[in-house]
Design a protein around this motif. Structure first.
Motif, PDB file in Angstrom:
ATOM      1  N   ALA B 233      48.232  33.332 -21.518  1.00 52.77           N
ATOM      2  CA  ALA B 233      47.421  33.371 -22.737  1.00 52.77           C
ATOM      3  C   ALA B 233      47.718  32.153 -23.603  1.00 52.77           C
ATOM      4  O   ALA B 233      46.806  31.525 -24.174  1.00 52.77           O
ATOM      5  CB  ALA B 233      47.714  34.667 -23.506  1.00 52.77           C
ATOM      6  N   GLY B 234      49.011  31.812 -23.679  1.00 52.43           N
ATOM      7  CA  GLY B 234      49.412  30.645 -24.464  1.00 52.43           C
ATOM      8  C   GLY B 234      48.801  29.363 -23.898  1.00 52.43           C
ATOM      9  O   GLY B 234      48.270  28.523 -24.629  1.00 52.43           O
ATOM     10  N   TRP B 235      48.869  29.222 -22.598  1.00 50.73           N
ATOM     11  CA  TRP B 235      48.280  28.064 -21.910  1.00 50.73           C
ATOM     12  C   TRP B 235      46.780  27.985 -22.199  1.00 50.73           C
ATOM     13  O   TRP B 235      46.236  26.924 -22.488  1.00 50.73           O
ATOM     14  CB  TRP B 235      48.533  28.189 -20.407  1.00 50.73           C
ATOM     15  CG  TRP B 235      48.196  26.962 -19.625  1.00 50.73           C
ATOM     16  CD1 TRP B 235      46.944  26.571 -19.248  1.00 50.73           C
ATOM     17  CD2 TRP B 235      49.072  25.951 -19.158  1.00 50.73           C
ATOM     18  NE1 TRP B 235      46.992  25.397 -18.558  1.00 50.73           N
ATOM     19  CE2 TRP B 235      48.305  24.991 -18.486  1.00 50.73           C
ATOM     20  CE3 TRP B 235      50.467  25.765 -19.241  1.00 50.73           C
ATOM     21  CZ2 TRP B 235      48.862  23.856 -17.891  1.00 50.73           C
ATOM     22  CZ3 TRP B 235      51.005  24.641 -18.637  1.00 50.73           C
ATOM     23  CH2 TRP B 235      50.215  23.693 -17.976  1.00 50.73           C
ATOM     24  N   ALA B 236      46.143  29.135 -22.117  1.00 50.73           N
ATOM     25  CA  ALA B 236      44.694  29.173 -22.335  1.00 50.73           C
ATOM     26  C   ALA B 236      44.360  28.745 -23.758  1.00 50.73           C
ATOM     27  O   ALA B 236      43.456  27.930 -23.983  1.00 50.73           O
ATOM     28  CB  ALA B 236      44.168  30.580 -22.071  1.00 50.73           C
ATOM     29  N   VAL B 237      45.107  29.267 -24.717  1.00 49.77           N
ATOM     30  CA  VAL B 237      44.852  28.912 -26.116  1.00 49.77           C
ATOM     31  C   VAL B 237      45.103  27.415 -26.303  1.00 49.77           C
ATOM     32  O   VAL B 237      44.314  26.712 -26.943  1.00 49.77           O
ATOM     33  CB  VAL B 237      45.740  29.753 -27.072  1.00 49.77           C
ATOM     34  CG1 VAL B 237      45.645  29.247 -28.504  1.00 49.77           C
ATOM     35  CG2 VAL B 237      45.311  31.211 -27.012  1.00 49.77           C
ATOM     36  N   GLY B 238      46.187  26.935 -25.692  1.00 53.97           N
ATOM     37  CA  GLY B 238      46.535  25.515 -25.807  1.00 53.97           C
ATOM     38  C   GLY B 238      45.452  24.623 -25.243  1.00 53.97           C
ATOM     39  O   GLY B 238      45.042  23.642 -25.880  1.00 53.97           O
ATOM     40  N   THR B 239      44.947  24.961 -24.065  1.00 55.35           N
ATOM     41  CA  THR B 239      43.971  24.072 -23.411  1.00 55.35           C
ATOM     42  C   THR B 239      42.567  24.233 -23.979  1.00 55.35           C
ATOM     43  O   THR B 239      41.792  23.283 -23.985  1.00 55.35           O
ATOM     44  CB  THR B 239      43.938  24.325 -21.894  1.00 55.35           C
ATOM     45  OG1 THR B 239      43.796  25.720 -21.671  1.00 55.35           O
ATOM     46  CG2 THR B 239      45.180  23.806 -21.212  1.00 55.35           C
ATOM     47  N   VAL B 240      42.233  25.410 -24.417  1.00 54.86           N
ATOM     48  CA  VAL B 240      40.855  25.622 -24.886  1.00 54.86           C
ATOM     49  C   VAL B 240      40.712  25.361 -26.377  1.00 54.86           C
ATOM     50  O   VAL B 240      39.740  24.753 -26.822  1.00 54.86           O
ATOM     51  CB  VAL B 240      40.379  27.058 -24.531  1.00 54.86           C
ATOM     52  CG1 VAL B 240      38.979  27.317 -25.082  1.00 54.86           C
ATOM     53  CG2 VAL B 240      40.395  27.248 -23.038  1.00 54.86           C
ATOM     54  N   VAL B 241      41.736  25.796 -27.160  1.00 58.30           N
ATOM     55  CA  VAL B 241      41.612  25.665 -28.614  1.00 58.30           C
ATOM     56  C   VAL B 241      42.245  24.364 -29.112  1.00 58.30           C
ATOM     57  O   VAL B 241      41.631  23.610 -29.866  1.00 58.30           O
ATOM     58  CB  VAL B 241      42.247  26.891 -29.341  1.00 58.30           C
ATOM     59  CG1 VAL B 241      42.109  26.765 -30.849  1.00 58.30           C
ATOM     60  CG2 VAL B 241      41.604  28.178 -28.839  1.00 58.30           C
ATOM     61  N   VAL B 242      43.503  24.090 -28.633  1.00 61.04           N
ATOM     62  CA  VAL B 242      44.215  22.921 -29.160  1.00 61.04           C
ATOM     63  C   VAL B 242      43.704  21.626 -28.525  1.00 61.04           C
ATOM     64  O   VAL B 242      43.419  20.659 -29.213  1.00 61.04           O
ATOM     65  CB  VAL B 242      45.746  23.082 -28.955  1.00 61.04           C
ATOM     66  CG1 VAL B 242      46.501  21.908 -29.577  1.00 61.04           C
ATOM     67  CG2 VAL B 242      46.233  24.398 -29.558  1.00 61.04           C
ATOM     68  N   THR B 243      43.590  21.569 -27.208  1.00 57.31           N
ATOM     69  CA  THR B 243      43.082  20.349 -26.549  1.00 57.31           C
ATOM     70  C   THR B 243      41.820  20.685 -25.748  1.00 57.31           C
ATOM     71  O   THR B 243      41.840  20.684 -24.517  1.00 57.31           O
ATOM     72  CB  THR B 243      44.144  19.748 -25.610  1.00 57.31           C
ATOM     73  OG1 THR B 243      44.561  20.778 -24.685  1.00 57.31           O
ATOM     74  CG2 THR B 243      45.356  19.228 -26.358  1.00 57.31           C
ATOM     75  N   PRO B 244      40.750  21.005 -26.457  1.00 54.08           N
ATOM     76  CA  PRO B 244      39.540  21.481 -25.767  1.00 54.08           C
ATOM     77  C   PRO B 244      38.950  20.469 -24.804  1.00 54.08           C
ATOM     78  O   PRO B 244      38.298  20.849 -23.822  1.00 54.08           O
ATOM     79  CB  PRO B 244      38.579  21.788 -26.916  1.00 54.08           C
ATOM     80  CG  PRO B 244      39.106  21.068 -28.095  1.00 54.08           C
ATOM     81  CD  PRO B 244      40.567  20.904 -27.908  1.00 54.08           C
ATOM     82  N   GLU B 245      39.194  19.155 -25.060  1.00 53.29           N
ATOM     83  CA  GLU B 245      38.600  18.148 -24.183  1.00 53.29           C
ATOM     84  C   GLU B 245      39.087  18.287 -22.737  1.00 53.29           C
ATOM     85  O   GLU B 245      38.436  17.850 -21.804  1.00 53.29           O
ATOM     86  CB  GLU B 245      38.886  16.722 -24.716  1.00 53.29           C
ATOM     87  CG  GLU B 245      40.341  16.287 -24.722  1.00 53.29           C
ATOM     88  CD  GLU B 245      41.161  16.845 -25.900  1.00 53.29           C
ATOM     89  OE1 GLU B 245      40.594  17.612 -26.695  1.00 53.29           O
ATOM     90  OE2 GLU B 245      42.351  16.552 -25.986  1.00 53.29           O
ATOM     91  N   LEU B 246      40.260  18.914 -22.559  1.00 50.92           N
ATOM     92  CA  LEU B 246      40.790  19.074 -21.203  1.00 50.92           C
ATOM     93  C   LEU B 246      40.083  20.182 -20.426  1.00 50.92           C
ATOM     94  O   LEU B 246      39.981  20.133 -19.208  1.00 50.92           O
ATOM     95  CB  LEU B 246      42.297  19.375 -21.259  1.00 50.92           C
ATOM     96  CG  LEU B 246      43.214  18.217 -21.645  1.00 50.92           C
ATOM     97  CD1 LEU B 246      44.651  18.678 -21.741  1.00 50.92           C
ATOM     98  CD2 LEU B 246      43.110  17.093 -20.611  1.00 50.92           C
ATOM     99  N   ALA B 247      39.643  21.208 -21.153  1.00 54.35           N
ATOM    100  CA  ALA B 247      39.129  22.369 -20.437  1.00 54.35           C
ATOM    101  C   ALA B 247      37.641  22.618 -20.618  1.00 54.35           C
ATOM    102  O   ALA B 247      37.020  23.315 -19.818  1.00 54.35           O
ATOM    103  CB  ALA B 247      39.892  23.603 -20.889  1.00 54.35           C
ATOM    104  N   GLN B 248      37.086  22.097 -21.682  1.00 52.19           N
ATOM    105  CA  GLN B 248      35.671  22.363 -21.944  1.00 52.19           C
ATOM    106  C   GLN B 248      34.777  21.598 -20.987  1.00 52.19           C
ATOM    107  O   GLN B 248      35.198  20.646 -20.348  1.00 52.19           O
ATOM    108  CB  GLN B 248      35.338  21.936 -23.378  1.00 52.19           C
ATOM    109  CG  GLN B 248      35.838  22.900 -24.434  1.00 52.19           C
ATOM    110  CD  GLN B 248      34.982  24.161 -24.506  1.00 52.19           C
ATOM    111  OE1 GLN B 248      33.888  24.166 -23.949  1.00 52.19           O
ATOM    112  NE2 GLN B 248      35.471  25.187 -25.142  1.00 52.19           N
ATOM    113  N   GLY B 249      33.576  21.968 -20.911  1.00 55.00           N
ATOM    114  CA  GLY B 249      32.622  21.189 -20.138  1.00 55.00           C
ATOM    115  C   GLY B 249      31.943  22.048 -19.102  1.00 55.00           C
ATOM    116  O   GLY B 249      32.396  23.144 -18.786  1.00 55.00           O
ATOM    117  N   THR B 250      30.864  21.540 -18.618  1.00 53.09           N
ATOM    118  CA  THR B 250      30.106  22.298 -17.641  1.00 53.09           C
ATOM    119  C   THR B 250      30.129  21.618 -16.287  1.00 53.09           C
ATOM    120  O   THR B 250      29.426  21.999 -15.378  1.00 53.09           O
ATOM    121  CB  THR B 250      28.646  22.452 -18.098  1.00 53.09           C
ATOM    122  OG1 THR B 250      28.152  21.142 -18.375  1.00 53.09           O
ATOM    123  CG2 THR B 250      28.537  23.309 -19.329  1.00 53.09           C
TER     124      THR B 250
END
Lengths: 550, 295
Positions: B233-250
């Motif tokens: 959960a922490g990893w998910a919050v970190g990658t999606v909320v804190v550094t969204p550029e790493l995980a966002q995108g289609t």
């Protein structure tokens, strides 16, 4: 030590005008095995409820007089302490189980008492081992058989370690083997742990001899209280019908105490018939049977509610007018399913069902009275119920039937408020009024006392007389089957394994046999029911009485 | 016990699946979680439940994709235009977004199914402990009595049919017949409720404060599961909320961020192999009523 002391105790339900219990004076002793008997509506269940204060706490109503438990007024006990002292097992096992998980269900009462987890774990494990429930621990409670469910309900009470267990007809929904197991368990509890058992029971054959004392209730009053042997003398003297089969057979035929069990009866017979060639005596009377045309037949019928789980397998049989056929078998054997297929509410998955619909002239060919007879009624009163399904001529036929059954007064009443026997009669009257020629009854003797059973049996005989109708009924009541059946069908795990005349069917049976047949086995194997047994005794003895061995 | 983990750690684990399903929008991550969820169901011997779920879920999913493709006008790359004078435009981004939402929906269904299987009502009661409110108890009791009511309902319909009080018009029950059925079902339900309440009172229900029967023991592995859930959960919050550029995108291509998430997901789904399948091999025939099967 006196455990319960009832003094001038009366109780009236909120909705009734008449009290259900009237001025009871009764003492119940610690460690007793007390059998509470009486006709339907005599107040047995109400007394059982009163002893654990469900009456009036749960049902309301008014009480007078007093009940003392361990020398303290029952109403002075707080609910929790009383629940620790007394436990009650009811008739219907399903409504006593609250959780899908068996272990948790047993622990429910302990949780309500606020017990420590470690204590609960020990008690649950111990109780499960004592009752042999441990192998079932992974099963869901709804997956259990009726007998297993009743055992779990008993375990839930037992885990609370009560001093008194009140069992209100705990075997009424069970097959003979499961019922025997429950009664044996109660007896073990009484003997091994000194638990006081108060058993309300209609089927006296399996428990009468186990009781220390029998209390007879009649119209809400104690009519008799004393040891079983004295109760029998009392009942025989007054022609009171509620006694077990064996003493009923020997009633007025022995000097001294009446035999209680098959074993005692056989000893009694052996002492008096040693010098007689019993087989040379004329055959026992078998009533003449008029068998009419075929009304229904099944040809290699199979059925299952789920794929690959057949409930009926290749069942073939023919039903003829004039027959009274008993369908025997353990719970789960497929009896109810077979009745539903014949009633047309289930369609066979394979095979063919043939019903004589031509003769029915558009009327229903078959009528089914279900096991839970209350579910049969659809209206709020008998009249409303009849109007839902019968035309004017049907209503007239129903009136006649009700008069014949002595139920004229029930016309404006809710049929669910009638006594067990009256409910069965009312359902039968409605089915007869619909002119169904195939009468199907599922466990019609459940909850009926001996008198109501005899009434029902006579009505069924009347209905089948002159090859007018066929009666097919599923039952566990071997005494009833032996008395009124002309033919017996035995189902085992969905397979039809015997289809014989009743005299042949009861030969060589042990569990599915009548008391009379067991009594006379080896003496005169032609005797199968109480009537024949009494007739044979009369032939054997003439005006003499049997001498009872010391 | 259902599975080898404590009910509370099981609840946390399933909660974490749910949280991840909602949080991530990366299609590869969602598909990986979905496939893992399906394998999980298979491991628990629930293929038939999964098939039933897909039968209901797939049309819904297709609808989500279709509606998104038709009405979502947020996008840059046009895939197709046409109809109504070229006013209907289908964007690549809208189709992909629809796909992501569809997979997400299916994943949520799978997690809910897992919840239903791994945390039956009586386990939930155990999780709630002695302070379980009346509503939780009511829910447990309802679960227990529903099969009984189902049987009663079928039995009542059979009786109505047999007694000729079940006239059908066009394959449906007539209104008066439905009225009779409803009235009698109400009566039967009240009767069952009344008898159950009486039996509950006889077993000291509401006689004072309750305790709770715990069958399950919290073990070291439960701590491990909690730790893993917190990490995921922490990893998910970190990658999606804190550094969204790493995980966002289609994009369907893997970015370094997505690779990290995939490694984390792989770790996260490992505990599912330690959950035991539901005890099977028992007959489900209710032998008391003969007609009664567990439906």
């Amino acid at each position: 030590m006196i455990l319960y002391s009832l003094k001038d105790f009366s109780y009236r339900y909120r909705v009734d005008e008449e009290p259900a219990l009237k001025q009871l004076d009764l003492d119940i002793y610690a460690g007793e095995f007390l059998l509470l008997v009486g006709p339907s509506g005599s107040g047995k269940t109400t007394l059982a409820r009163a002893l654990c204060r469900l009456v009036p706490d749960f049902y309301g109503g008014t009480i007078s007089g007093e009940i003392r438990y361990r020398d303290r007024l029952l109403q002075d006990w707080d609910a929790r302490s009383l629940a620790r002292e007394t436990g009650i097992v009811f008739q219907v096992p399903e409504t006593q189980l609250f959780f899908p998980n068996l272990e948790r269900d047993i622990a429910f009462g302990l949780e309500n008492l606020g017990m420590e987890n470690q204590v609960m774990k020990r008690r649950v494990a111990e109780t499960m081992d004592f009752l042999g429930l441990a192998p079932l621990r992974d099963k869901k409670t709804w997956e259990l058989s009726g007998g297993e469910k009743q055992k779990v309900a008993l375990a839930g009470i037992l885990a609370m370690r009560p001093r008194v267990i009140i069992a209100d007809e705990p075997t009424s929904q069970l097959d003979p083997i499961a019922a025997e197991e429950i009664i044996t368990l109660l007896r073990r509890l009484n003997q091994e742990s000194g638990t006081t058992i108060i058993l309300v029971e209609q089927r006296l054959d399996r428990c009468f001899h186990l009781a220390d004392r029998v209390v007879v209730l009649d119209s809400g009053r104690v009519a008799f209280s004393g040891p079983p042997s004295r109760q029998l003398e009392w009942a025989v003297e007054r022609g009171y019908p509620l006694i077990p089969t064996i003493p009923a057979i020997f009633a007025n035929r022995v000097q001294g105490s009446l035999p209680l069990t098959v074993k005692e009866g056989r000893e009694c017979l052996a002492s008096s018939t040693a010098s007689l060639d019993v087989q040379a005596l004329p055959a026992v009377t078998i009533p003449a049977r008029v068998i009419g045309p075929r009304l229904a037949s099944l040809e290699r019928v199979s059925f299952g509610y789920r794929p690959k789980q057949p409930v009926l397998k290749n069942v073939s049989l023919a039903l003829h007018a004039g027959e009274i056929i008993m369908l025997l078998g353990a719970n789960g054997a497929g009896k109810s399913t077979l009745l539903k297929i014949l009633a047309g509410t289930l369609r066979p998955a394979r095979g063919t069902l043939w019903l004589d619909t031509k003769r029915a002239n558009g009327r229903p060919a078959a009528g089914l009275v279900p096991q839970s007879v209350e579910d049969f009624f659809l209206g709020d009163t008998l009249e409303e119920d009849a109007r839902l399904v019968l035309d004017a001529s049907g209503m007239a036929r129903l009136q006649t039937q009700l008069e014949r059954f002595g139920l004229e007064d029930a016309w404006k009443r809710d049929p669910r408020d009638l006594s067990c026997g009256e409910k069965q009669q009312a359902a039968l009257a409605l089915t007869l009024a619909s002119e169904a020629r195939l009468l199907l009854l599922d466990e019609p003797t459940l909850g009926l006392d001996v008198v109501s059973k005899d009434n029902l049996g006579r009505m069924l005989q009347e209905a089948a007389t002159g090859a007018a109708r066929t009666v097919l009924l599923a039952t566990h009541d071997m005494e009833f089957a032996s008395e009124y059946a002309t033919r017996v069908i035995f189902l085992h795990q969905g397979e039809l394994i015997a289809d014989q005349a009743v005299e042949e069917a009861l030969d060589d049976q042990f569990f599915y046999s009548s008391q009379a047949a067991r009594l006379f086995a080896g003496f005169d194997d032609r005797v199968k029911n109480r009537r024949q047994a009494r007739e044979r005794l009369a032939t054997l003895l003439g005006r003499e009485s049997l001498r009872v061995l010391p | 016990m259902q599975g080898n983990f404590h009910v509370r750690s099981t609840l946390l684990y399933l909660g974490c699946w749910f949280f991840l399903a909602l949080l991530y929008n990366e299609v590869i991550v969602l598909v990986a979680l979905l496939v893992a969820g399906m394998v999980f169901l298979g491991r628990l011997g629930q293929f038939s439940s999964l098939l039933r779920l897909l039968k209901v879920g797939l049309p819904l999913v297709l609808l989500v994709v279709l509606l998104n493709s038709l009405f979502n006008q947020n996008g840059q790359q046009i895939l197709w235009t046409g109809l109504a004078g070229g006013r209907l435009v289908i964007y690549r981004e809208a189709v992909l977004y629809g796909l992501v939402m569809a997979v997400k929906l299916l994943l949520v269904f799978v997690v809910l199914l897992l919840f239903q299987i791994l945390v039956p009502m009586d386990r939930l009661l155990e999780a709630a402990g002695p302070r379980a409110g009346k509503m939780v108890f009511l829910a447990v009791l309802t679960t227990r009595l529903l099969p009984e009511l189902g049987r009663k309902s079928r039995s009542l319909l059979e009786i109505q049919q047999m007694r000729g009080c079940h006239p059908r018009a066009g394959g449906k029950m007539s209104l008066p017949a439905v009225g009779i059925w409803l009235k009698n079902m109400l009566r039967i339900s009240l009767q069952i409720a009344f008898q159950s309440a009486e039996a509950m009172q006889a077993r000291a229900f509401a006689s004072g404060p309750r305790s709770c029967y715990y069958r399950e023991i919290w073990q070291a592995r439960d701590w491990g599961l909690v730790g893993l859930c917190l990490l995921a959960a922490g990893w998910a919050v970190g990658t999606v909320v804190v550094t969204p550029e790493l995980a966002q995108g289609t994009s369907v291509g893997l970015t370094p961020g997505v690779e990290g998430i995939m490694v984390m997901m792989a770790l996260f789904i490992v505990p599912m192999v330690f959950f035991s399948p539901r005890p099977t091999g028992r007959a489900h025939i209710n032998t008391n009523t003969e007609e009664g099967l567990e439906f």
